[in-house]
Design a protein around this motif. Sequence first.
Motif, PDB file in Angstrom:
ATOM      1  N   VAL A 124       0.862  -1.183   0.000  1.00 18.54           N
ATOM      2  CA  VAL A 124       0.000   0.000   0.000  1.00 18.54           C
ATOM      3  C   VAL A 124       0.897   1.231   0.000  1.00 18.54           C
ATOM      4  O   VAL A 124       1.855   1.315   0.768  1.00 18.54           O
ATOM      5  CB  VAL A 124      -0.946   0.016   1.225  1.00 18.54           C
ATOM      6  CG1 VAL A 124      -1.713   1.331   1.290  1.00 18.54           C
ATOM      7  CG2 VAL A 124      -1.919  -1.158   1.157  1.00 18.54           C
ATOM      8  N   TYR A 125       0.557   2.173  -0.875  1.00 13.20           N
ATOM      9  CA  TYR A 125       1.352   3.394  -1.017  1.00 13.20           C
ATOM     10  C   TYR A 125       0.457   4.594  -0.745  1.00 13.20           C
ATOM     11  O   TYR A 125      -0.675   4.657  -1.236  1.00 13.20           O
ATOM     12  CB  TYR A 125       1.904   3.471  -2.435  1.00 13.20           C
ATOM     13  CG  TYR A 125       2.719   4.701  -2.744  1.00 13.20           C
ATOM     14  CD1 TYR A 125       3.962   4.910  -2.158  1.00 13.20           C
ATOM     15  CD2 TYR A 125       2.243   5.660  -3.646  1.00 13.20           C
ATOM     16  CE1 TYR A 125       4.721   6.027  -2.465  1.00 13.20           C
ATOM     17  CE2 TYR A 125       3.000   6.779  -3.960  1.00 13.20           C
ATOM     18  CZ  TYR A 125       4.228   6.953  -3.359  1.00 13.20           C
ATOM     19  OH  TYR A 125       4.983   8.065  -3.650  1.00 13.20           O
ATOM     20  N   SER A 126       0.945   5.525   0.046  1.00  7.42           N
ATOM     21  CA  SER A 126       0.154   6.710   0.358  1.00  7.42           C
ATOM     22  C   SER A 126       1.041   7.943   0.347  1.00  7.42           C
ATOM     23  O   SER A 126       2.238   7.874   0.637  1.00  7.42           O
ATOM     24  CB  SER A 126      -0.544   6.566   1.716  1.00  7.42           C
ATOM     25  OG  SER A 126       0.406   6.407   2.755  1.00  7.42           O
ATOM     26  N   VAL A 127       0.441   9.060   0.002  1.00  6.06           N
ATOM     27  CA  VAL A 127       1.120  10.351   0.014  1.00  6.06           C
ATOM     28  C   VAL A 127       0.215  11.341   0.728  1.00  6.06           C
ATOM     29  O   VAL A 127      -0.983  11.415   0.441  1.00  6.06           O
ATOM     30  CB  VAL A 127       1.412  10.863  -1.414  1.00  6.06           C
ATOM     31  CG1 VAL A 127       2.137  12.204  -1.354  1.00  6.06           C
ATOM     32  CG2 VAL A 127       2.227   9.844  -2.202  1.00  6.06           C
ATOM     33  N   ALA A 128       0.790  12.084   1.659  1.00  9.87           N
ATOM     34  CA  ALA A 128       0.049  13.118   2.368  1.00  9.87           C
ATOM     35  C   ALA A 128       0.894  14.378   2.430  1.00  9.87           C
ATOM     36  O   ALA A 128       2.134  14.320   2.435  1.00  9.87           O
ATOM     37  CB  ALA A 128      -0.328  12.657   3.773  1.00  9.87           C
ATOM     38  N   GLU A 141       5.644  10.472   1.957  1.00 10.67           N
ATOM     39  CA  GLU A 141       5.366   9.313   1.105  1.00 10.67           C
ATOM     40  C   GLU A 141       5.651   8.030   1.880  1.00 10.67           C
ATOM     41  O   GLU A 141       6.767   7.813   2.336  1.00 10.67           O
ATOM     42  CB  GLU A 141       6.231   9.384  -0.155  1.00 10.67           C
ATOM     43  CG  GLU A 141       6.040  10.686  -0.935  1.00 10.67           C
ATOM     44  CD  GLU A 141       6.988  10.825  -2.101  1.00 10.67           C
ATOM     45  OE1 GLU A 141       7.743   9.863  -2.365  1.00 10.67           O
ATOM     46  OE2 GLU A 141       6.986  11.883  -2.748  1.00 10.67           O
ATOM     47  N   ARG A 142       4.632   7.177   2.001  1.00  9.42           N
ATOM     48  CA  ARG A 142       4.750   5.958   2.804  1.00  9.42           C
ATOM     49  C   ARG A 142       4.476   4.738   1.942  1.00  9.42           C
ATOM     50  O   ARG A 142       3.426   4.637   1.300  1.00  9.42           O
ATOM     51  CB  ARG A 142       3.766   5.999   3.976  1.00  9.42           C
ATOM     52  CG  ARG A 142       3.814   4.762   4.870  1.00  9.42           C
ATOM     53  CD  ARG A 142       2.648   4.710   5.827  1.00  9.42           C
ATOM     54  NE  ARG A 142       2.681   5.753   6.837  1.00  9.42           N
ATOM     55  CZ  ARG A 142       1.822   6.776   6.908  1.00  9.42           C
ATOM     56  NH1 ARG A 142       0.886   6.908   5.976  1.00  9.42           N
ATOM     57  NH2 ARG A 142       1.906   7.673   7.878  1.00  9.42           N
ATOM     58  N   LEU A 143       5.413   3.792   1.920  1.00  9.75           N
ATOM     59  CA  LEU A 143       5.240   2.509   1.240  1.00  9.75           C
ATOM     60  C   LEU A 143       5.208   1.411   2.286  1.00  9.75           C
ATOM     61  O   LEU A 143       6.153   1.266   3.070  1.00  9.75           O
ATOM     62  CB  LEU A 143       6.376   2.255   0.248  1.00  9.75           C
ATOM     63  CG  LEU A 143       6.409   0.866  -0.405  1.00  9.75           C
ATOM     64  CD1 LEU A 143       5.200   0.678  -1.327  1.00  9.75           C
ATOM     65  CD2 LEU A 143       7.711   0.660  -1.184  1.00  9.75           C
ATOM     66  N   LEU A 144       4.120   0.642   2.318  1.00  9.30           N
ATOM     67  CA  LEU A 144       3.975  -0.475   3.256  1.00  9.30           C
ATOM     68  C   LEU A 144       4.097  -1.794   2.513  1.00  9.30           C
ATOM     69  O   LEU A 144       3.431  -2.009   1.496  1.00  9.30           O
ATOM     70  CB  LEU A 144       2.614  -0.420   3.961  1.00  9.30           C
ATOM     71  CG  LEU A 144       2.290   0.844   4.750  1.00  9.30           C
ATOM     72  CD1 LEU A 144       0.916   0.716   5.414  1.00  9.30           C
ATOM     73  CD2 LEU A 144       3.362   1.130   5.792  1.00  9.30           C
ATOM     74  N   LEU A 145       4.954  -2.675   3.026  1.00  7.18           N
ATOM     75  CA  LEU A 145       5.167  -3.997   2.433  1.00  7.18           C
ATOM     76  C   LEU A 145       4.773  -5.062   3.444  1.00  7.18           C
ATOM     77  O   LEU A 145       5.300  -5.091   4.559  1.00  7.18           O
ATOM     78  CB  LEU A 145       6.628  -4.168   2.035  1.00  7.18           C
ATOM     79  CG  LEU A 145       7.174  -3.173   1.009  1.00  7.18           C
ATOM     80  CD1 LEU A 145       8.683  -3.363   0.846  1.00  7.18           C
ATOM     81  CD2 LEU A 145       6.470  -3.334  -0.333  1.00  7.18           C
ATOM     82  N   PRO A 146       3.846  -5.977   3.088  1.00 10.25           N
ATOM     83  CA  PRO A 146       3.420  -7.032   4.004  1.00 10.25           C
ATOM     84  C   PRO A 146       4.267  -8.298   3.852  1.00 10.25           C
ATOM     85  O   PRO A 146       4.757  -8.595   2.762  1.00 10.25           O
ATOM     86  CB  PRO A 146       1.978  -7.301   3.569  1.00 10.25           C
ATOM     87  CG  PRO A 146       2.022  -7.079   2.081  1.00 10.25           C
ATOM     88  CD  PRO A 146       3.038  -5.975   1.850  1.00 10.25           C
ATOM     89  N   THR A 162      10.367  11.841   2.797  1.00  9.18           N
ATOM     90  CA  THR A 162       9.830  13.188   2.919  1.00  9.18           C
ATOM     91  C   THR A 162      10.491  14.083   1.890  1.00  9.18           C
ATOM     92  O   THR A 162      11.692  13.969   1.631  1.00  9.18           O
ATOM     93  CB  THR A 162      10.059  13.746   4.334  1.00  9.18           C
ATOM     94  OG1 THR A 162      11.426  13.504   4.724  1.00  9.18           O
ATOM     95  CG2 THR A 162       9.134  13.079   5.338  1.00  9.18           C
ATOM     96  N   PHE A 163       9.693  14.973   1.304  1.00 10.51           N
ATOM     97  CA  PHE A 163      10.192  15.821   0.225  1.00 10.51           C
ATOM     98  C   PHE A 163       9.493  17.169   0.283  1.00 10.51           C
ATOM     99  O   PHE A 163       8.276  17.242   0.492  1.00 10.51           O
ATOM    100  CB  PHE A 163       9.934  15.149  -1.122  1.00 10.51           C
ATOM    101  CG  PHE A 163      10.208  16.030  -2.299  1.00 10.51           C
ATOM    102  CD1 PHE A 163      11.513  16.281  -2.710  1.00 10.51           C
ATOM    103  CD2 PHE A 163       9.165  16.624  -2.993  1.00 10.51           C
ATOM    104  CE1 PHE A 163      11.766  17.110  -3.801  1.00 10.51           C
ATOM    105  CE2 PHE A 163       9.409  17.440  -4.083  1.00 10.51           C
ATOM    106  CZ  PHE A 163      10.719  17.688  -4.489  1.00 10.51           C
ATOM    107  N   CYS A 164      10.250  18.225   0.108  1.00 13.00           N
ATOM    108  CA  CYS A 164       9.698  19.581   0.102  1.00 13.00           C
ATOM    109  C   CYS A 164      10.130  20.285  -1.185  1.00 13.00           C
ATOM    110  O   CYS A 164      11.327  20.378  -1.465  1.00 13.00           O
ATOM    111  CB  CYS A 164      10.162  20.359   1.328  1.00 13.00           C
ATOM    112  SG  CYS A 164       9.520  22.045   1.415  1.00 13.00           S
ATOM    113  N   GLU A 165       9.177  20.764  -1.957  1.00 14.77           N
ATOM    114  CA  GLU A 165       9.497  21.443  -3.207  1.00 14.77           C
ATOM    115  C   GLU A 165      10.284  22.726  -2.975  1.00 14.77           C
ATOM    116  O   GLU A 165      11.013  23.190  -3.855  1.00 14.77           O
ATOM    117  CB  GLU A 165       8.222  21.744  -3.995  1.00 14.77           C
ATOM    118  CG  GLU A 165       7.536  20.497  -4.550  1.00 14.77           C
ATOM    119  CD  GLU A 165       6.363  20.834  -5.431  1.00 14.77           C
ATOM    120  OE1 GLU A 165       6.021  22.039  -5.506  1.00 14.77           O
ATOM    121  OE2 GLU A 165       5.792  19.912  -6.034  1.00 14.77           O
ATOM    122  N   ASP A 166      10.136  23.321  -1.807  1.00 18.71           N
ATOM    123  CA  ASP A 166      10.848  24.559  -1.485  1.00 18.71           C
ATOM    124  C   ASP A 166      12.288  24.316  -1.053  1.00 18.71           C
ATOM    125  O   ASP A 166      13.019  25.263  -0.752  1.00 18.71           O
ATOM    126  CB  ASP A 166      10.115  25.318  -0.378  1.00 18.71           C
ATOM    127  CG  ASP A 166       8.728  25.765  -0.824  1.00 18.71           C
ATOM    128  OD1 ASP A 166       8.556  25.993  -2.029  1.00 18.71           O
ATOM    129  OD2 ASP A 166       7.828  25.867   0.028  1.00 18.71           O
TER     130      ASP A 166
END
Length: 226
Positions: A124-128, A141-146, A162-166
């Motif tokens: 499962v991949y999520s971005v917040a 950005e979180r990648l979960l591997l079962p 973690t990534f910041c465009e600035d």
Amino acid sequence: MRGFRTAGNIILSFASAAPSVVKSIRQRDLLNTWLRLYARQQIAPAVWEYQPARLEEELSDLIYYTVDASTPAPRLTIQSEGTRISRAYGHTGKGVLLDDYLGPRLVPFVMPVYQECVARGLPVYSVAAVDDIYGRIVAYERLLLPFQTGGQVCHVIASVKTFCEDGGFEIKNLMRGNDALPRPKLRAVIDRDLFHRAPGRIATADIVEFADQPASGITTEIVELN
């Protein structure tokens, strides 16, 4: 196709995605190693089989969990924790249940992502988007591997980037440093194209044609690789 999971009064949706949804090169490497193991029997591998290249370089961004699936909602316990992630949450959490570590404000936004990973037995991949203590917007950005044993998911590995465009940002207390909650941008179950083909190689059962040109004409020989 989308799936849904409820957290309190919040309904979270999950898109269906291919591995290409993951943008980080390092996370794609982690996912590709998992996919090679998954492809053998189309089930999640055991955690002790998982030995990606340059793993030591990623440890500061990885969290290992054990999973207790004996309860209606699986309970995850933190077994190791990357130093960068500890700084983002403000304290370490080894040996602590993930629910307790997150706290009541974050549980509705985070736990369903882990529960979906355990329930589906798929990545499962999520971005917040989150704000650092100076108000700069950071992509989380979180990648979960079962990983499973005996047909049941019993471990999960999380890779967090973690990534910041600035440019620069403050990771200290990133997840707790202000009143703004994470703003979900993407939640996806990686359930399509679950294979990994190394670039530049010929896959099994591909057909290759060899042609030679004698004086009388062209002869073509077809060879099937198995």
